[in-house]
Motif scaffolding. Structure first.
Motif, PDB file in Angstrom:
ATOM      1  N   LYS A 188       0.841  -1.188   0.000  1.00 60.12           N
ATOM      2  CA  LYS A 188       0.000   0.000   0.000  1.00 60.12           C
ATOM      3  C   LYS A 188       0.879   1.242   0.000  1.00 60.12           C
ATOM      4  O   LYS A 188       1.830   1.346   0.764  1.00 60.12           O
ATOM      5  CB  LYS A 188      -0.920   0.006   1.221  1.00 60.12           C
ATOM      6  CG  LYS A 188      -1.939   1.133   1.198  1.00 60.12           C
ATOM      7  CD  LYS A 188      -2.892   1.040   2.387  1.00 60.12           C
ATOM      8  CE  LYS A 188      -3.907   2.172   2.352  1.00 60.12           C
ATOM      9  NZ  LYS A 188      -4.834   2.113   3.511  1.00 60.12           N
ATOM     10  N   LEU A 189       0.560   2.178  -0.885  1.00 62.03           N
ATOM     11  CA  LEU A 189       1.350   3.393  -1.004  1.00 62.03           C
ATOM     12  C   LEU A 189       1.095   4.322   0.172  1.00 62.03           C
ATOM     13  O   LEU A 189      -0.023   4.400   0.691  1.00 62.03           O
ATOM     14  CB  LEU A 189       1.018   4.110  -2.318  1.00 62.03           C
ATOM     15  CG  LEU A 189       1.300   3.325  -3.602  1.00 62.03           C
ATOM     16  CD1 LEU A 189       0.758   4.062  -4.812  1.00 62.03           C
ATOM     17  CD2 LEU A 189       2.796   3.074  -3.761  1.00 62.03           C
ATOM     18  N   GLY A 190       2.120   5.022   0.582  1.00 59.80           N
ATOM     19  CA  GLY A 190       1.982   6.010   1.641  1.00 59.80           C
ATOM     20  C   GLY A 190       2.071   5.461   3.044  1.00 59.80           C
ATOM     21  O   GLY A 190       1.954   6.221   4.014  1.00 59.80           O
ATOM     22  N   VAL A 191       2.272   4.155   3.169  1.00 66.45           N
ATOM     23  CA  VAL A 191       2.405   3.535   4.492  1.00 66.45           C
ATOM     24  C   VAL A 191       3.895   3.404   4.811  1.00 66.45           C
ATOM     25  O   VAL A 191       4.635   2.746   4.071  1.00 66.45           O
ATOM     26  CB  VAL A 191       1.719   2.159   4.539  1.00 66.45           C
ATOM     27  CG1 VAL A 191       1.956   1.491   5.891  1.00 66.45           C
ATOM     28  CG2 VAL A 191       0.235   2.293   4.248  1.00 66.45           C
ATOM     29  N   PHE A 192       4.327   3.999   5.880  1.00 62.35           N
ATOM     30  CA  PHE A 192       5.746   4.000   6.215  1.00 62.35           C
ATOM     31  C   PHE A 192       6.211   2.610   6.638  1.00 62.35           C
ATOM     32  O   PHE A 192       5.583   1.960   7.478  1.00 62.35           O
ATOM     33  CB  PHE A 192       6.032   5.006   7.332  1.00 62.35           C
ATOM     34  CG  PHE A 192       7.444   4.931   7.860  1.00 62.35           C
ATOM     35  CD1 PHE A 192       8.514   5.248   7.047  1.00 62.35           C
ATOM     36  CD2 PHE A 192       7.687   4.536   9.172  1.00 62.35           C
ATOM     37  CE1 PHE A 192       9.813   5.179   7.529  1.00 62.35           C
ATOM     38  CE2 PHE A 192       8.977   4.469   9.662  1.00 62.35           C
ATOM     39  CZ  PHE A 192      10.048   4.794   8.834  1.00 62.35           C
ATOM     40  N   VAL A 193       7.288   2.160   6.038  1.00 63.13           N
ATOM     41  CA  VAL A 193       7.907   0.880   6.393  1.00 63.13           C
ATOM     42  C   VAL A 193       9.348   1.164   6.789  1.00 63.13           C
ATOM     43  O   VAL A 193      10.150   1.632   5.970  1.00 63.13           O
ATOM     44  CB  VAL A 193       7.867  -0.113   5.214  1.00 63.13           C
ATOM     45  CG1 VAL A 193       8.568  -1.418   5.604  1.00 63.13           C
ATOM     46  CG2 VAL A 193       6.437  -0.377   4.776  1.00 63.13           C
ATOM     47  N   GLU A 194       9.675   0.902   8.037  1.00 59.82           N
ATOM     48  CA  GLU A 194      11.034   1.188   8.505  1.00 59.82           C
ATOM     49  C   GLU A 194      12.022   0.212   7.891  1.00 59.82           C
ATOM     50  O   GLU A 194      11.753  -0.991   7.786  1.00 59.82           O
ATOM     51  CB  GLU A 194      11.096   1.114  10.037  1.00 59.82           C
ATOM     52  CG  GLU A 194      12.416   1.616  10.610  1.00 59.82           C
ATOM     53  CD  GLU A 194      12.370   1.755  12.115  1.00 59.82           C
ATOM     54  OE1 GLU A 194      13.405   2.117  12.702  1.00 59.82           O
ATOM     55  OE2 GLU A 194      11.288   1.512  12.706  1.00 59.82           O
ATOM     56  N   ALA A 195      13.169   0.733   7.464  1.00 58.39           N
ATOM     57  CA  ALA A 195      14.179  -0.088   6.813  1.00 58.39           C
ATOM     58  C   ALA A 195      14.854  -1.010   7.818  1.00 58.39           C
ATOM     59  O   ALA A 195      14.882  -0.749   9.023  1.00 58.39           O
ATOM     60  CB  ALA A 195      15.221   0.809   6.145  1.00 58.39           C
ATOM     61  N   ASP A 196      15.409  -2.120   7.290  1.00 55.51           N
ATOM     62  CA  ASP A 196      16.142  -3.025   8.177  1.00 55.51           C
ATOM     63  C   ASP A 196      17.517  -2.443   8.498  1.00 55.51           C
ATOM     64  O   ASP A 196      17.931  -1.410   7.961  1.00 55.51           O
ATOM     65  CB  ASP A 196      16.266  -4.413   7.539  1.00 55.51           C
ATOM     66  CG  ASP A 196      16.970  -4.380   6.189  1.00 55.51           C
ATOM     67  OD1 ASP A 196      17.854  -3.515   5.988  1.00 55.51           O
ATOM     68  OD2 ASP A 196      16.621  -5.198   5.315  1.00 55.51           O
ATOM     69  N   MET A 197      18.237  -3.111   9.365  1.00 52.63           N
ATOM     70  CA  MET A 197      19.502  -2.591   9.868  1.00 52.63           C
ATOM     71  C   MET A 197      20.536  -2.447   8.758  1.00 52.63           C
ATOM     72  O   MET A 197      21.300  -1.469   8.732  1.00 52.63           O
ATOM     73  CB  MET A 197      20.038  -3.523  10.971  1.00 52.63           C
ATOM     74  CG  MET A 197      21.297  -3.004  11.653  1.00 52.63           C
ATOM     75  SD  MET A 197      21.046  -1.378  12.440  1.00 52.63           S
ATOM     76  CE  MET A 197      19.891  -1.835  13.747  1.00 52.63           C
ATOM     77  N   GLU A 198      20.568  -3.397   7.813  1.00 53.44           N
ATOM     78  CA  GLU A 198      21.550  -3.333   6.730  1.00 53.44           C
ATOM     79  C   GLU A 198      21.359  -2.071   5.895  1.00 53.44           C
ATOM     80  O   GLU A 198      22.323  -1.415   5.503  1.00 53.44           O
ATOM     81  CB  GLU A 198      21.432  -4.582   5.843  1.00 53.44           C
ATOM     82  CG  GLU A 198      21.793  -5.880   6.541  1.00 53.44           C
ATOM     83  CD  GLU A 198      23.260  -5.914   6.944  1.00 53.44           C
ATOM     84  OE1 GLU A 198      24.112  -5.687   6.066  1.00 53.44           O
ATOM     85  OE2 GLU A 198      23.539  -6.152   8.132  1.00 53.44           O
ATOM     86  N   LYS A 199      20.099  -1.728   5.621  1.00 52.71           N
ATOM     87  CA  LYS A 199      19.822  -0.522   4.834  1.00 52.71           C
ATOM     88  C   LYS A 199      20.123   0.739   5.628  1.00 52.71           C
ATOM     89  O   LYS A 199      20.619   1.724   5.093  1.00 52.71           O
ATOM     90  CB  LYS A 199      18.364  -0.521   4.376  1.00 52.71           C
ATOM     91  CG  LYS A 199      18.051  -1.550   3.298  1.00 52.71           C
ATOM     92  CD  LYS A 199      16.621  -1.414   2.836  1.00 52.71           C
ATOM     93  CE  LYS A 199      16.292  -2.418   1.732  1.00 52.71           C
ATOM     94  NZ  LYS A 199      14.880  -2.282   1.272  1.00 52.71           N
ATOM     95  N   LYS A 200      19.807   0.718   6.917  1.00 53.80           N
ATOM     96  CA  LYS A 200      20.086   1.890   7.736  1.00 53.80           C
ATOM     97  C   LYS A 200      21.571   2.208   7.764  1.00 53.80           C
ATOM     98  O   LYS A 200      21.983   3.369   7.694  1.00 53.80           O
ATOM     99  CB  LYS A 200      19.582   1.654   9.166  1.00 53.80           C
ATOM    100  CG  LYS A 200      18.069   1.718   9.317  1.00 53.80           C
ATOM    101  CD  LYS A 200      17.677   1.508  10.782  1.00 53.80           C
ATOM    102  CE  LYS A 200      16.176   1.605  10.974  1.00 53.80           C
ATOM    103  NZ  LYS A 200      15.788   1.403  12.391  1.00 53.80           N
ATOM    104  N   ILE A 201      22.380   1.166   7.876  1.00 56.86           N
ATOM    105  CA  ILE A 201      23.827   1.352   7.918  1.00 56.86           C
ATOM    106  C   ILE A 201      24.360   1.718   6.533  1.00 56.86           C
ATOM    107  O   ILE A 201      25.342   2.440   6.392  1.00 56.86           O
ATOM    108  CB  ILE A 201      24.511   0.073   8.451  1.00 56.86           C
ATOM    109  CG1 ILE A 201      24.106  -0.163   9.905  1.00 56.86           C
ATOM    110  CG2 ILE A 201      26.022   0.151   8.316  1.00 56.86           C
ATOM    111  CD1 ILE A 201      24.578  -1.486  10.467  1.00 56.86           C
ATOM    112  N   GLY A 202      23.678   1.234   5.480  1.00 55.91           N
ATOM    113  CA  GLY A 202      24.140   1.466   4.118  1.00 55.91           C
ATOM    114  C   GLY A 202      25.098   0.405   3.642  1.00 55.91           C
ATOM    115  O   GLY A 202      25.911   0.635   2.742  1.00 55.91           O
TER     116      GLY A 202
END
Length: 569
Positions: A373-387
């Motif tokens: 669903k568009l517009g629903v915030f999904v928090e990124a996992d740890m790997e993405k947060k770190i980059g």
């Protein structure tokens, strides 16, 4: 420091970097905003700026020619008709079709695009969504670093984007970051910067956001399938493009196949950004107008139109590099036809393809459209947060690899249909497999997922002469690791040709660099005799095969279905 503390430190560092980037865009052109000298190109007085804001290395003409005066007069008349039609929206479909194909006047393009993409309805029905997405992006976006790098190189020859942290640069940065949160399944992919940049030349920030959403999610345009991991729509369109070529432009298709010109080499930017930076900007705008009216089938038809209009010149070019340079560089500088002539040809080609039932590609698969669903915030996992970059391929990326290899093998089969081969075995000990010169395509949605890149797993292309001269062997290896091939001699096991970006922080390839890699995937046939029936040699798996080739005379007599009589071009 424990693992948990180390992860927290990395996340904090990424958050600080994101906040610093957002702060600089927030300051914009404020004198306190420090800009490195290399980030702002110099402004030479001798440049000419066209009516779209793009700068050219030629002086302004002292007078206007008769054709330009005539075009200006016609456009002024069309302005009046369009303003009247826009005030009575929606108009009859046949009237709209006729006027869009004649060209939307530049002065009313902003209003026309708003109407064609139904932007105002999206804004009214999603009040407050855009500012909320932008606020969430500032706190949680994992794409900020890559977006910042791409904004810094998008349309830098246009006055609107020329100055670092200008109004339009800041708008582009905001739109892309907000959309990466709004469509969390897609995130961000490099080609989206160009699409959003074109929209921002005519729309304000929030309008461009919802226009971008229409182009990506509306089934009429379906650009989600072009940018999502695995690029299912690109694969589907490339396959259909090849199918059209093989049916109605057989001679050119065989010519491309003979010289190993895969459609991926020239059509990626055609499909990803609707011909921007591949044809003159004025013509690409005309194609965008028609694309917004008639949908994605226009892209396939325009690709065929370009090849048909320039078929004779393409047939005269006898190597892959020259063909690709012509399609990627020369046509952008000088298309050779006026915009009106090109659009008239496009309209006739669309009619011809419709008559042949080739205007519409096979149906889209479910993965070409958003499933979340568009517009629903999904928090990124740890790997993405770190980059942190992934070290393995996803199933979607592996499927892209398989598709590319399959298409190359099919092209090799088609080459054999025009050349007869007489084989004999000879042991050389220096040959390597060329049957599947792997081209691994991994055009990713973000640096957190992987990167834009096309590369191979260490297969070497060589001729008999190049086997004796290792410096002439072509070897393209995985950029993140070097896979040694047991069959390779020691002198070749560690050769590689890699491309990397200037920025170590990104560590990824851009689209044009990726194309350069794919362009090196040639299947050379080494001539052994100067006779008319030339014998070729291809090394394969430690041996070499001698092939006695000749052209099938009947092939030269094939008439393309897209003939002058058929299309009235």
């Amino acid at each position: 420091m424990t693992d948990g503390e180390q992860q927290e430190a990395l996340v904090k560092r990424a958050e600080d970097e994101r906040e610093d980037i957002f702060r600089r865009y927030e300051l914009g052109l404020d004198p306190s905003n420090v800009v490195d000298s290399w980030e702002n190109p110099t402004f030479e007085i001798y440049h000419r700026t066209d009516k779209y804001g793009f700068m050219h290395d030629s002086r302004l003409p002292t007078t206007r020619d008769a054709q330009e005066v005539h075009r200006t007069k016609i456009e002024l008349e069309r302005d009046k008709k369009w303003m009247k039609m826009l005030n009575q929206w929606p108009p009859p479909q046949d009237k709209l079709h006729k006027r869009v194909y004649k060209g939307i006047p530049d002065r009313v393009r902003m209003v026309a695009w708003n109407k064609l993409l139904n932007v105002q309805h999206s804004i009214d029905s999603n009040a407050g969504v855009y500012p909320r997405m932008l606020q969430l992006a500032r706190k949680y976006s994992t794409e900020t670093r890559q977006i910042d790098a791409d904004v810094n190189r998008q349309f830098r020859d246009n006055l609107a984007f020329r100055e670092r942290y200008s109004v339009k640069q800041c708008s582009l940065f905001n739109v892309l970051n907000a959309y990466s949160i709004y469509n969390s399944e897609l995130g961000y992919c490099q080609g989206m910067a160009c699409v959003a940049g074109v929209l921002l030349l005519y729309l304000n920030e929030e309008e461009a956001f919802w226009a971008l959403n229409s182009l990506i999610t509306d089934q009429k345009y379906g650009m989600h399938g072009l940018f999502i991991e695995g690029f299912p729509k690109l694969t589907r369109f490339i396959d259909h493009h090849d199918r059209i070529m093989s049916k109605i432009m057989r001679k050119l298709h065989k010519h491309f196949t003979k010289h190993n010109v895969d459609a991926l080499l020239y059509a990626i930017k055609w499909f990803f950004v609707v011909f921007v930076e591949r044809v003159p900007f004025s013509l690409s705008l005309r194609v965008w107008d028609i694309f917004m009216l008639d949908g994605d089938r226009v892209i396939l038809s325009m690709a065929i139109t370009i090849l048909y209009l320039h078929k004779d010149e393409l047939l005269r070019l006898k190597d892959m590099d020259a063909i690709i340079e012509y399609l990627q560089v020369k046509l952008h500088k000088n298309f050779g036809y006026s915009d009106d002539d090109a659009v008239q040809a496009l309209e006739r080609v669309m009619k011809k393809l419709k008559d042949l039932k080739l205007d519409v590609p096979p149906p889209a698969k479910s993965n070409e459209f958003p499933t979340r669903k568009l517009g629903v915030f999904v928090e990124a996992d740890m790997e993405k947060k770190i980059g942190r970059r992934r070290n393995d391929y996803t199933d979607a990326e592996k499927q892209v690899i398989t598709d590319v290899i399959s298409r190359q093998e099919q092209n090799a089969i088609e080459v054999q249909s025009t050349v007869s081969y007489e084989t004999s075995e000879c042991a050389t000990g220096d040959g390597y497999s060329m049957k599947t010169f792997e081209s691994i395509t991994s055009l990713a949605t973000s640096p957190a997922n992987s990167s834009y890149s096309l590369y191979s797993n260490g297969f070497v292309v060589t001729t008999i002469d190049s086997a004796q001269d290792p410096a002439r062997s072509q070897s393209i290896h995985n950029l993140s690791y070097l896979q040694s091939h047991p069959a390779l001699p020691n002198g070749l096991q560690h050769m590689r040709h890699s491309f990397s970006s200037d920025s170590d922080s990104r560590n990824r390839l851009d689209l044009d660099q990726a194309l350069e890699v794919l362009q090196r995937q040639q299947l050379p046939l080494h001539p052994k005799t100067p006779s008319s029936q030339m014998v070729y040699s291809v090394q394969n798996g430690g041996g070499c095969r001698h092939m006695d080739g000749h052209r099938d005379a009947a092939d030269d007599d094939d008439d393309d279905a897209l003939s002058v009589e058929n299309t009235r071009l």
